[in-house]
Design a protein around this motif. Structure first.
Motif: not given
Length: 266
Positions: A20-32
């Motif tokens: 599968r391919t997932a895309l996560v925004t705001g991924a550089a830290g924290g929740i993302g």
């Protein structure tokens, strides 16, 4: 064994996103970042999206030992066309990116209000729009929108953030209704205050807005309405996101998974 008995078995839900391919925004830290690592650990190839190139590189380095892979994609989500294109071919979409400014309405900069709604509401719409054709074609997809307790409740001095999160709740429900016949679920995850840089940066603004010292903000403002008197850890939120992707969660759609320490129980 019937499908219903298998779902009710004694084993904890497991998540296998191999292939599968997932895309996560705001991924550089924290929740993302926590979400990207959790989905990569489940075997997904993760498209990690953020403006912070160095943060994305650090995330990819942390993920190298996991079964999945993290691909850094440096992107400002105000580039809506680019965001929609990047979402093509996505199986799991986590709309997480956000920003915050704490100001009274009469002092709130209109340009910041516009930017907050662009990043936190219009960009998720464009990302969902870009992801749905692939999800529909294969008959499976998971959309997880990172809302907030502020998607359900308002707080003073956060007009743009509250407006964006309330809009995201409606967008998520609409996607759930349209996606259901195609095997696509859409849900919100609604944490209260999470131990992230976004929350830490709020403390000075909150102190100024409420006229109190910074050291009193956590107890008297951020956690005032929470029965559980602590911040949530990003990994706890990521586990909720992961749960919405397991097979046993296929009937959960159009709803909000609240992680607020009892805030909305009042």
């Amino acid at each position: 064994m019937t499908q219903s008995s298998a779902l009710c078995g004694p084993h904890a839900p497991s998540l296998d996103l191999g292939g599968r391919t997932a895309l996560v925004t705001g991924a550089a830290g924290g929740i993302g970042g926590a979400c990207a690592l959790r989905l990569a650990a489940a075997g997904a190839k993760v498209r990690a999206v953020d403006r912070d190139a160095a943060g994305l590189d650090a995330l990819a380095e942390r993920a190298r030992h996991l079964a999945g892979t993290v691909e850094p994609h440096v992107l400002d989500l105000t580039d809506l066309d680019a965001a929609e294109l990047l979402a093509a071919g996505t199986d799991v979409l986590v709309n997480n990116a956000g920003l915050q400014l704490v100001r009274p309405l009469e002092d709130f900069p209109p340009d910041v209000f516009h930017t907050v709604l662009t990043v936190m509401l219009e960009a998720p719409f464009r990302l969902i729009r870009g992801a749905l054709p692939h999800m529909y074609a294969q008959g499976w997809g998971r959309i997880v929108n990172m809302s907030s307790v502020h998607g359900l409740r308002a707080s003073a001095f956060k007009s743009a953030y509250v407006a964006a999160k309330h809009g995201l709740e409606g967008l998520s429900k609409t996607a759930a209704l349209e996606g259901a016949p195609h095997g696509v679920t859409s849900n919100c995850v609604n944490p209260s205050y999470v131990r992230t840089p976004l929350v830490e940066k709020q403390i000075a603004d909150q102190a100024r807005a409420h006229g109190i010292p910074e050291q009193r903000v956590l107890a008297e403002v951020l956690l005032k309405d929470s029965a559980v008197q602590r911040l949530i850890e990003p990994e706890e939120v990521a586990e909720a996101v992961a749960y919405l992707c397991v097979p046993q969660a296929s009937f959960i759609t159009g709803t909000s998974l609240v992680l607020d320490g009892g805030w909305t129980a009042h």
